[in-house]
Design an enzyme around this catalytic site. Structure first.
Site, PDB file in Angstrom:
ATOM      1  N   THR A  24       0.814  -1.218   0.000  1.00  0.00           N
ATOM      2  CA  THR A  24       0.000   0.000   0.000  1.00  0.00           C
ATOM      3  C   THR A  24       0.844   1.263   0.000  1.00  0.00           C
ATOM      4  OG1 THR A  24      -1.843  -1.100   1.121  1.00  0.00           O
ATOM      5  CG2 THR A  24      -1.730   1.291   1.313  1.00  0.00           C
ATOM      6  N   ASP A  33       1.138  -6.630  -4.409  1.00  0.00           N
ATOM      7  CA  ASP A  33       0.250  -6.499  -3.262  1.00  0.00           C
ATOM      8  C   ASP A  33       0.660  -7.623  -2.318  1.00  0.00           C
ATOM      9  OD1 ASP A  33      -2.065  -7.079  -1.541  1.00  0.00           O
ATOM     10  OD2 ASP A  33      -3.163  -5.674  -2.826  1.00  0.00           O
ATOM     11  N   THR A  38       0.854  -4.448   4.406  1.00  0.00           N
ATOM     12  CA  THR A  38       0.557  -4.846   5.785  1.00  0.00           C
ATOM     13  C   THR A  38      -0.177  -6.177   5.910  1.00  0.00           C
ATOM     14  OG1 THR A  38      -1.519  -3.585   5.808  1.00  0.00           O
ATOM     15  CG2 THR A  38       0.477  -2.448   6.564  1.00  0.00           C
ATOM     16  N   CYS A  93      -6.255 -19.338  20.469  1.00  0.00           N
ATOM     17  CA  CYS A  93      -6.432 -18.215  21.387  1.00  0.00           C
ATOM     18  C   CYS A  93      -5.395 -17.128  21.117  1.00  0.00           C
ATOM     19  CB  CYS A  93      -6.299 -18.689  22.831  1.00  0.00           C
ATOM     20  SG  CYS A  93      -7.532 -19.914  23.316  1.00  0.00           S
TER      21      CYS A  93
END
EC number: 3.5.1.1
Length: 330
Positions: A18, A61, A95, A268
């Site tokens: 980005t 990307d 990201t 978790c």
């Protein structure tokens, strides 16, 4: 961690993402020419060390990142440090898979005596309220002040550990967090020579399966039949699964017999795997499943890529999985 030294010659590796994207008919897309934009932005700043720029090919990307690309990135870092004399590397990266790449490169670059920072942005450079320049400049200034050798993420003023970090938000300036994971594994000393960053590595086929209520043997068998060399099972809680399903357990035992490494991690956000706490975890261990302790998905994937791609004997791979190499089980 090694002593931090101020960087004086930084290699910037631009992978796309980005931070340098431009608008296209189909939305934001990777774009060339970011070096010139960066030079214009940094012109006249005496606090930025000397830097040089390399545009990786192809620009992507980060949704299109692959283990094969990681090998090209590894080679580019080695060339910059060992051949060109750079004392630090800054990698500009999208990201979406930045945490995966940072974790993978922390394993691929074991032993490298130079800092490697990953950064990127949530909005492209030049648009309103973009975080691009603050992250890029902040990363360069951090390197100028001195960052210890090894791989880290830099985002919004923070240095983050690659083997504890995950992207948890698709918006805002704080997409990454450090997960609170279980540690305590012994550190590997000395490091096997096959794992040194200078040794060639192969890519490996690693599958990831999250367990859900009612998960049966058919999906597990399909993953094993796909040719996967390693399988990450995202288990419940402290490392439990459908231990009353004999077909599921038989498939796991067959995986071990076929030389497929099966690694259990927790779904978790906090804690980790302890396969001996519950019978439902002990039976996974008896079927040959290895404990990922507190490893994140990103760290587990990167670690399996390293160990399966280094040409190690299977016994060594299974032993090293449960030992700490670079903070993933600390």
């Amino acid at each position: 961690m090694a002593t931090a030294h101020p960087a004086r010659n930084i290699m910037v590796l631009y992978t796309g993402g980005t931070i340098g994207m431009q608008a296209s008919a189909n939305g934001l897309a990777p774009a060339s020419g970011f070096e010139q934009r960066m030079r214009e932005q940094l012109a006249g700043r005496a606090d930025i060390p000397h830097w040089q720029f390399r545009e990786m090919q192809p620009l992507i990307d980060s949704a299109n990142m692959t283990p094969e690309y990681w090998q090209r990135l590894r080679a580019a870092v080695i060339e910059a440090v060992d051949a060109q004399g750079c004392d630090a590397v800054l990698i500009l990266h999208g990201t979406d898979t930045l945490a995966y790449s940072a974790a993978a490169m922390s394993f691929q670059l074991l032993g490298l005596q130079a800092p490697v920072l990953f950064t990127g942005s949530m909005l492209p450079a030049g648009v309103a309220d973009s975080d691009a320049w603050e992250n890029l400049v902040g990363a360069l200034l951090a390197l100028a002040q001195g960052v210890a050798a090894g791989v880290q993420l830099y985002f919004h003023g923070e240095l983050l550990e690659p083997n504890r970090t995950a992207k948890v938000r698709s918006f805002g300036r704080h997409p990454f967090v450090t997960l609170k994971r279980f540690g305590g594994a012994a550190n590997v000393q000395p490091l096997p020579s096959e794992l040194d960053y200078r040794q060639p590595k192969q890519t490996a086929t690693v599958a990831v399966l999250p367990l859900v209520p009612g998960f049966g043997a058919a999906l597990l068998q399909a993953a094993l039949d796909s040719g996967a060399q390693g399988l990450i099972l995202e288990c419940f809680g402290s490392g439990t699964g459908p231990a009353d399903n004999t077909d599921f357990l038989d498939a796991l035992a067959q995986a071990q017999a076929r030389g497929v490494v099966v690694l259990a991690i927790t779904q978790c956000h906090e804690g980790g795997v302890e396969l001996g706490v519950y019978e439902a975890g002990s039976r996974l261990r008896q079927a040959g499943v290895l404990s990922g302790g507190g490893m994140t998905r990103e760290a587990a994937f990167g670690k399996l890529q390293l160990l399966l791609g280094a040409g190690l004997p299977m016994a060594d791979i299974r032993r090293l999985i449960e030992l700490d190499l670079c903070g993933e089980l600390r």
